[in-house]
Design an enzyme around this catalytic site. Structure first.
Site, PDB file in Angstrom:
ATOM      1  N   SER A 197       1.209  -1.381  -0.018  1.00 17.37           N
ATOM      2  CA  SER A 197      -0.094  -0.059  -0.153  1.00 17.37           C
ATOM      3  C   SER A 197       0.951   0.578   0.203  1.00 17.37           C
ATOM      4  O   SER A 197       0.845   2.312  -0.764  1.00 17.37           O
ATOM      5  CB  SER A 197      -1.255   0.134   1.150  1.00 17.37           C
ATOM      6  OG  SER A 197      -2.171  -1.265   1.079  1.00 17.37           O
ATOM      7  N   ASP A 204      15.283   2.011   9.734  1.00 19.42           N
ATOM      8  CA  ASP A 204      14.680   2.155  11.899  1.00 19.42           C
ATOM      9  C   ASP A 204      15.015   1.315  12.808  1.00 19.42           C
ATOM     10  O   ASP A 204      15.949   1.637  13.905  1.00 19.42           O
ATOM     11  CB  ASP A 204      13.497   1.221  11.711  1.00 19.42           C
ATOM     12  CG  ASP A 204      12.838   0.613  10.679  1.00 19.42           C
ATOM     13  OD1 ASP A 204      13.971  -0.181  10.644  1.00 19.42           O
ATOM     14  OD2 ASP A 204      11.836   0.309  11.071  1.00 19.42           O
TER      15      ASP A 204
END
Length: 509
Positions: A61, A262
């Site tokens: 997405s 991250d």
């Protein structure tokens, strides 16, 4: 009366002919079927290099909305580096060249940090191999590998295969030695569990930790103790005389080849922050003038960046805003960041003339328990906006086919498709009543494959094509389109000029 041009994204609604395990095909969807038969339609590619991912990789997405909103292929970090290697630009990279020049002038060592796997989520082993070949080509003699073992994005006991593959490249190039080995649990923590990172630091800088003659021995010993790749203790590879093969010292250089930030930030900070206070680094804090990060990790990491961020200027939202048109972004919680932040190319702020409506997703443990989610509330809110003539452009996401599709359960996913179809009809009819145009499409597949061939739940996205319908009878559509072609098509319908940054091509002939 405004004549709205709407983009309706049926999240996770892919197309394939086989009906087995296919909730999209098995659902009753009279509205979609009617629009498909009545209006010009085609299919788009929503996976692989067409959306900036590696060939054959399923879309998602975030990537889908980035490409749709940008009106171009947005290369993800993995593909960007792959393309640079393939086209010979990788070796010319100024940041890599500076690090190499530095260690050659100083006679110091080059250290390669990174996740040793081909998972493609945080890193790719091929990028490390490209660095070994580059170091060999440039005549760097001291090259040391600090291998972070994966076991998470790949199988839990796959490290030996990656060590073998690395040893083959070391043999081929005559460059490189393993210096430390650590499971990603320690080296790639992102939750401020600094005691884990400290163990890595002490292995890399002080040579502290369990010692082994080679990387293979380290992994075998861990397995014998029931410790698999992700959790292997930070360990030191030693020479015959038990001294470490290498530790990190003043004036050495580091290239950290993870491209996803991250889980790279914490360990990078230990080496690049002069005022680091999260744990005591001891008396030896090596000064690393050339600490290279593959991508931009964080403002808190004081390193050089090999592949700098690409700014996405002139996305669809920005172009529509500059044309003085009013736009609406609407979705429920699960897909709200996608129609806002990702659709705007990674920008949080609204553009002038942009309005946003967020409908809360239901609070249930999993969405198979409520396949309709909040689609009726989203639809009611949007139909009200259309009837009040407020917007020229509408960006809508219906989340159900994706969010329920992730359950891998046929019945709830069929219900999700049917709820989506019901609401699609309400929205399209409201748009047509205003003499507007709707584009009906999807960002990737999911609900189109809910079962594996042996009947197990299939919870992942698919690589199937997605629909593209324009509810306007007097247009002809070409074949071979991609998600990056949707924004140029919308601009064609709006009569707004396509900016040069949008390299996608309108699907209208």
């Amino acid at each position: 009366m405004r004549k709205p041009t709407a983009l309706i994204i049926l999240d996770g609604f892919g197309l394939r002919e086989e009906t087995y395990g296919n909730a999209v095909a098995q659902a009753k969807k009279p509205n979609f079927d009617r629009y498909w038969n009545k209006f010009p339609h085609t299919t788009l590619t929503a996976c692989g290099e067409a959306v900036g991912l590696p060939e054959g990789q399923m879309g998602n997405s975030e990537v889908g909305h980035l490409n749709i909103g940008a009106g171009r292929i947005v290369y993800q970090s993995l593909t960007r580096v792959n393309v640079a290697i393939r086209e010979g630009e990788f070796d010319k990279n100024e940041t890599f060249q500076n690090a190499i020049k530095h260690v050659k002038e100083k006679g110091t060592a080059l250290h390669l940090f990174g996740l040793l796997s081909d998972g493609g989520v945080h890193s790719h082993i091929d990028h490390m191999f490209a660095l070994l070949r580059l170091a060999a080509k440039e005549g760097v003699e001291k090259v040391y590998i600090h291998a972070f073992l994966d076991g998470r994005d790949v199988g839990p006991q796959t490290a030996k295969g990656y060590i073998d593959a690395t040893n083959a490249v070391i043999k081929e190039t005559g460059v490189g030695q393993f210096a430390t080995i650590a499971g990603r649990y320690y080296s790639m923590d992102r939750d401020k569990r600094w005691d884990r990172v400290e163990k890595c630091y002490r292995a890399m800088v002080y040579g502290e930790g369990p010692t082994y003659k080679n990387a293979y021995e380290c992994v075998e010993d861990s397995y014998a103790n029931g410790i698999y790749d992700e959790f292997v203790l930070p360990s030191v590879i030693v020479n015959e005389d038990e001294t470490p093969v290498a530790t990190i010292n003043d004036d050495d250089a580091v290239i950290f080849y993870n491209f996803r930030p991250d889980r790279a930030i914490q360990i990078a900070r230990v080496f690049t922050n002069e005022d680091f206070r999260e744990f005591d680094r001891g008396e030896k804090v090596p000064h690393i003038p050339e600490f290279v990060c593959m991508t931009h990790f964080s403002e808190t990491v004081n390193g050089y960046v090999a592949f700098k961020p690409v700014n996405l200027d002139n996305t669809l939202g920005e172009v529509v805003s500059q044309a003085g048109l009013k736009q609406l972004r609407i979705a429920e919680t699960e897909k709200y960041p996608h129609v806002t932040f990702f659709f705007s190319g990674g920008r949080e702020a609204e553009f002038p003339g942009e309005e946003r409506i967020l409908i809360n997703s239901p609070k249930v443990a999993t969405y198979d328990l409520k396949p309709e989610m909040s689609i009726y509330e989203v639809t009611d809110a949007l139909v009200n906006e259309i009837e009040n003539d407020k917007h020229d452009v509408i960006i809508l996401n219906f989340a159900n086919c994706d969010m329920v599709g992730h359950s891998g359960m046929m019945e709830p996913t069929i219900k999700a498709v049917e709820a989506t179809d019901e609401c699609l009809g309400k929205v399209v009819e409201a748009i047509l009543a205003k003499d507007g145009v709707a584009i009906i499409t999807a960002d990737h597949g999911n609900a189109d494959e809910e079962l594996t061939p042996d009947g197990a739940p299939m919870t992942a996205h698919t690589t199937n094509p997605v629909p593209f319908i324009v509810t306007k009878k007097d247009v002809e559509l070409r074949e071979g389109g991609i998600l990056g072609d949707i924004a140029p098509t919308m601009l064609t319908l709006l009569g707004v000029e396509q900016p040069k940054e949008m390299t996608g091509k309108t699907i209208i002939k």
